[in-house]
Design a protein around this motif. Structure first.
Motif, mmCIF file in Angstrom:
data_model
loop_
_atom_site.group_PDB
_atom_site.id
_atom_site.type_symbol
_atom_site.label_atom_id
_atom_site.label_comp_id
_atom_site.label_asym_id
_atom_site.label_seq_id
_atom_site.Cartn_x
_atom_site.Cartn_y
_atom_site.Cartn_z
ATOM 1 N N ILE A 454 0.851 -1.184 0.000
ATOM 2 C CA ILE A 454 0.000 0.000 0.000
ATOM 3 C C ILE A 454 0.891 1.239 0.000
ATOM 4 N N ALA A 455 0.619 2.141 -0.911
ATOM 5 C CA ALA A 455 1.369 3.389 -0.967
ATOM 6 C C ALA A 455 1.095 4.214 0.295
ATOM 7 N N PRO A 456 2.041 5.033 0.743
ATOM 8 C CA PRO A 456 1.855 5.798 1.986
ATOM 9 C C PRO A 456 0.610 6.680 1.965
ATOM 10 N N GLU A 457 0.255 7.247 0.827
ATOM 11 C CA GLU A 457 -0.890 8.151 0.802
ATOM 12 C C GLU A 457 -2.224 7.427 0.946
ATOM 13 N N TYR A 458 -2.232 6.095 0.812
ATOM 14 C CA TYR A 458 -3.477 5.339 0.929
ATOM 15 C C TYR A 458 -3.538 4.503 2.203
ATOM 16 N N GLN A 459 -2.526 4.614 3.066
ATOM 17 C CA GLN A 459 -2.474 3.738 4.240
ATOM 18 C C GLN A 459 -3.516 4.100 5.288
ATOM 19 N N GLU A 460 -4.119 5.252 5.180
ATOM 20 C CA GLU A 460 -5.185 5.617 6.110
ATOM 21 C C GLU A 460 -6.558 5.457 5.473
ATOM 22 N N THR A 461 -6.661 5.744 4.171
ATOM 23 C CA THR A 461 -7.965 5.695 3.502
ATOM 24 C C THR A 461 -8.443 4.285 3.241
ATOM 25 N N VAL A 462 -7.548 3.262 3.371
ATOM 26 C CA VAL A 462 -7.984 1.893 3.095
ATOM 27 C C VAL A 462 -9.017 1.417 4.108
ATOM 28 N N GLY A 464 -11.587 3.167 5.001
ATOM 29 C CA GLY A 464 -12.872 3.803 4.741
ATOM 30 C C GLY A 464 -13.849 2.841 4.079
ATOM 31 N N LEU A 465 -15.103 3.244 4.037
ATOM 32 C CA LEU A 465 -16.148 2.417 3.431
ATOM 33 C C LEU A 465 -15.968 2.325 1.918
ATOM 34 N N PHE A 466 -16.093 1.113 1.386
ATOM 35 C CA PHE A 466 -16.118 0.842 -0.055
ATOM 36 C C PHE A 466 -14.830 1.251 -0.749
ATOM 37 N N ASN A 467 -13.728 1.344 0.031
ATOM 38 C CA ASN A 467 -12.419 1.666 -0.559
ATOM 39 C C ASN A 467 -11.704 0.372 -0.900
ATOM 40 N N LYS A 468 -11.467 0.145 -2.184
ATOM 41 C CA LYS A 468 -10.802 -1.075 -2.659
ATOM 42 C C LYS A 468 -9.507 -0.676 -3.344
ATOM 43 N N LEU A 469 -8.428 -1.420 -2.990
ATOM 44 C CA LEU A 469 -7.138 -1.136 -3.610
ATOM 45 C C LEU A 469 -7.118 -1.517 -5.082
ATOM 46 N N ASP A 470 -7.870 -2.568 -5.419
ATOM 47 C CA ASP A 470 -7.905 -3.043 -6.804
ATOM 48 C C ASP A 470 -9.363 -3.244 -7.176
ATOM 49 N N ALA A 471 -9.867 -2.430 -8.074
ATOM 50 C CA ALA A 471 -11.282 -2.514 -8.449
ATOM 51 C C ALA A 471 -11.610 -3.822 -9.146
ATOM 52 N N ARG A 472 -10.597 -4.542 -9.617
ATOM 53 C CA ARG A 472 -10.862 -5.789 -10.332
ATOM 54 C C ARG A 472 -11.176 -6.931 -9.402
ATOM 55 N N GLY A 475 -15.721 -8.307 -3.971
ATOM 56 C CA GLY A 475 -15.984 -7.759 -2.654
ATOM 57 C C GLY A 475 -16.578 -6.379 -2.722
ATOM 58 N N THR A 476 -17.058 -5.943 -1.563
ATOM 59 C CA THR A 476 -17.750 -4.644 -1.489
ATOM 60 C C THR A 476 -16.866 -3.515 -0.986
ATOM 61 N N GLY A 477 -15.681 -3.815 -0.442
ATOM 62 C CA GLY A 477 -14.810 -2.777 0.106
ATOM 63 C C GLY A 477 -15.179 -2.338 1.506
ATOM 64 N N ILE A 478 -15.971 -3.149 2.215
ATOM 65 C CA ILE A 478 -16.382 -2.815 3.571
ATOM 66 C C ILE A 478 -15.558 -3.578 4.604
ATOM 67 N N GLY A 479 -14.769 -4.559 4.177
ATOM 68 C CA GLY A 479 -14.068 -5.435 5.120
ATOM 69 C C GLY A 479 -13.168 -4.694 6.093
ATOM 70 N N LEU A 480 -12.276 -3.811 5.595
ATOM 71 C CA LEU A 480 -11.356 -3.102 6.496
ATOM 72 C C LEU A 480 -12.091 -2.082 7.363
ATOM 73 N N ALA A 481 -13.190 -1.487 6.836
ATOM 74 C CA ALA A 481 -13.996 -0.586 7.665
ATOM 75 C C ALA A 481 -14.634 -1.359 8.803
ATOM 76 N N GLY A 492 -9.148 -0.655 21.092
ATOM 77 C CA GLY A 492 -7.814 -0.846 20.530
ATOM 78 C C GLY A 492 -7.539 0.123 19.398
ATOM 79 N N ARG A 493 -6.511 -0.168 18.635
ATOM 80 C CA ARG A 493 -6.086 0.695 17.529
ATOM 81 C C ARG A 493 -5.539 -0.183 16.420
ATOM 82 N N ILE A 494 -5.781 0.192 15.162
ATOM 83 C CA ILE A 494 -5.298 -0.577 14.015
ATOM 84 C C ILE A 494 -4.670 0.378 13.014
ATOM 85 N N TRP A 495 -3.586 -0.042 12.407
ATOM 86 C CA TRP A 495 -2.907 0.730 11.371
ATOM 87 C C TRP A 495 -2.190 -0.228 10.438
#
Length: 526
Positions: A454-462, A464-472, A475-481, A492-495
């Protein structure tokens, strides 16, 4: 070394008496020595002139027998040498006889060339006396005085020096005794008249140095020390009065300070309550703002992502209607299948949204969770995707135990492992590691992979809701949210840690440990 005033006075008195005694003794000894010297000189002159008178007849008649009674001079024990000379300094007789050849002093020879009086001087070891012998004509009425010879005497000052030495010893002993007596008398008088009042003053002043009031001192005679003692006693009275006044003022001030402190404590307590209320309100406002922002994102995302399958369903439903109108049944099968896929996608999306909304409302009670056993269960459930992808998954032994909602933590591990398999990129084989570390003495869990990264600029936005690193990917992109919502709910805390695209990624999260056991009462109840 610190010396007391008593020692200083005693020492000064002793030095003064010693100096005075030494000067007096020196003067006495000098006077004694001068008296001995004058006595020795007078006796020597008398003896020399008497000897000259006794040998004048023998010299006048040149009869040696009349001169020989010079031996009678031996009665004087300090006579060392006695000689009778002619006018040309030829010795006629001597005492003792073996000293006959001792020549006269050149000083005497020169002296009597112009003088006729008796000469005496000290040559360093003896005192010498030279007296002229005059001729006396006893048959005439008038003396005929002219020099017919000389008499020489040498006296030894040994006896005089011995007497002087004895006098010195006696004087020194007497001086020491008198000095000791005088020192004792003077120091006693000084102590009684001077030191005792001063010591009393010093002790009283010393009490004031120890934060105590000085005590009054006894007043002695009406002298300078007495005046000083009375002045000091007046100062003590003034200090006592001032101390009483200060104590009274101190009591008033302490009472006032207590009242002010009580009022200040009340104000601080009120301020604390107000600050706590302000913090709680700020926390509620921040939480509300975060929820509003999340709700806005959720609303936007739902409206955006649900619109796409609805458009798909609507479009292919219209195509089906057209096919029915013209009886083209061969195309209807594909259109209906696309409608079903869009409906399935919408159903999956709605299920994920429902699951996300349930976090924090429908929970299980926290229990001790064995993370190794939980990881084994999750991997068993994902055995199909793991075998299809050929992923190699390792779990560190003896993972720390946590205290949490076990099914929710299972969802966290499941989502993280599924993401690692899903976003593996072109890596083969896929390597996934589940482990923990303790950087600050507290357990930190991680799921590491060698996938896309993951590029540094996306390490926080991943997260978020429906944010997928690879659109191909599916999944719905809700897993990490969902994962972040579960971890936040547990406190706790996750990063994510990643060096960049293609370098793999590590998802790190913290969970609370098991709580300390509750204390047990005597009856056995906790």
């Amino acid at each position: 070394m610190r010396r007391s005033l008593n020692h200083k006075v005693t020492g000064f008195t002793a030095l003064l008496l010693l100096a005075f005694g030494a000067l007096s003794s020196c003067f006495y000894l000098y006077s004694y020595r001068e008296g001995v010297r004058k006595e020795l000189t007078a006796r020597g002159v008398t003896m020399a002139e008497s000897l000259a008178m006794s040998v004048d007849e023998g010299l006048a008649s040149e009869n040696v027998d009349l001169i020989s009674h010079i031996n009678k001079i031996s009665y004087a024990q300090d006579v060392v040498l006695a000689q009778v000379f002619s006018t040309v300094w030829i010795a006629y007789d001597a005492y003792p006889k073996n000293e006959m050849g001792v020549p006269p002093s050149e000083r005497a020879v020169q002296y009597f060339k112009g003088h006729q009086k008796t000469l005496f001087f000290d040559d360093g070891t003896h005192v010498e006396f030279y007296s002229p012998v005059f001729y006396h004509d006893y048959n005439k009425s008038q003396d005929s005085r002219f020099i017919i010879g000389y008499v020489r005497l040498q006296l030894s000052p040994a006896q005089a020096n011995a007497a002087l030495g004895r006098a010195i010893i006696v004087n020194v002993l007497l001086f020491l005794v008198l000095t000791a007596v005088m020192i004792a008398i003077l120091t006693t008088c000084i102590r009684r008249t001077v030191l005792t009042p001063l010591v009393s003053l010093q002790r009283s002043v010393g009490r004031s140095l120890n934060d105590e009031l000085p005590q009054k001192v006894p007043v002695g005679e009406d002298d300078e020390l007495g005046v000083l003692s009375r002045s000091f006693n007046k100062m003590c009275d003034a200090l006592e009065q001032r101390e009483a006044s200060l104590n009274e003022q101190k009591a008033l001030l302490e009472e006032e300070v207590l009242e002010r402190m009580s009022a200040q404590d009340a104000l601080l307590e009120q301020a604390g309550h107000l600050e706590e209320e302000v913090r709680e309100r700020q926390a509620r406002e921040a939480e509300l703002e975060a929820k509003n922002a999340e709700l806005e994102r959720f609303t936007y995302t739902v409206s955006h992502d649900l619109k796409s399958p609805l458009i798909t369903i609507k479009g292919f439903a219209g195509a089906v209607l057209k096919d029915l109108a013209v009886r083209r049944y061969n195309r209807m099968d594909g259109d209906l299948r696309r409608v079903m896929d869009a409906a399935d996608k919408m159903g999956l999306l709605l299920n994920d949204l429902l699951e996300l909304s349930r976090i924090g409302r429908i929970t299980n009670p926290p229990v001790p969770v064995d993370m190794n056993a939980l990881a084994a269960e999750v991997l068993a459930q994902l055995s199909g995707p793991i075998s299809q992808s050929g992923a190699q998954i390792t779990v560190q032994p003896e993972l720390p135990e946590v205290y949490a909602d076990r099914p929710r933590i299972a969802e966290v591990l499941q989502n993280l492992v599924e993401n690692a398999i899903k976003y593996r990129g072109d890596r083969s084989p896929v390597a996934i590691e589940i482990g923990s570390r303790e950087p600050d003495g507290k357990p930190v869990f991680f799921v590491r992979d060698n996938g896309l990264g993951i590029a540094p600029e996306y390490q926080e936005t991943v997260f978020g809701l429906f944010n997928k690193l690879d659109a191909r990917t599916e999944g719905t992109g809700i897993g990490l949210a969902l994962v972040r919502r579960i971890i936040d709910f547990h406190g706790g805390r996750i990063w994510v840690e990643s060096e960049g695209v293609g370098m793999g990624s590590t998802f790190v999260f913290t969970l609370p440990g098991a709580p300390a056991p509750a204390a047990t009462t005597a009856g056995g109840e906790t």
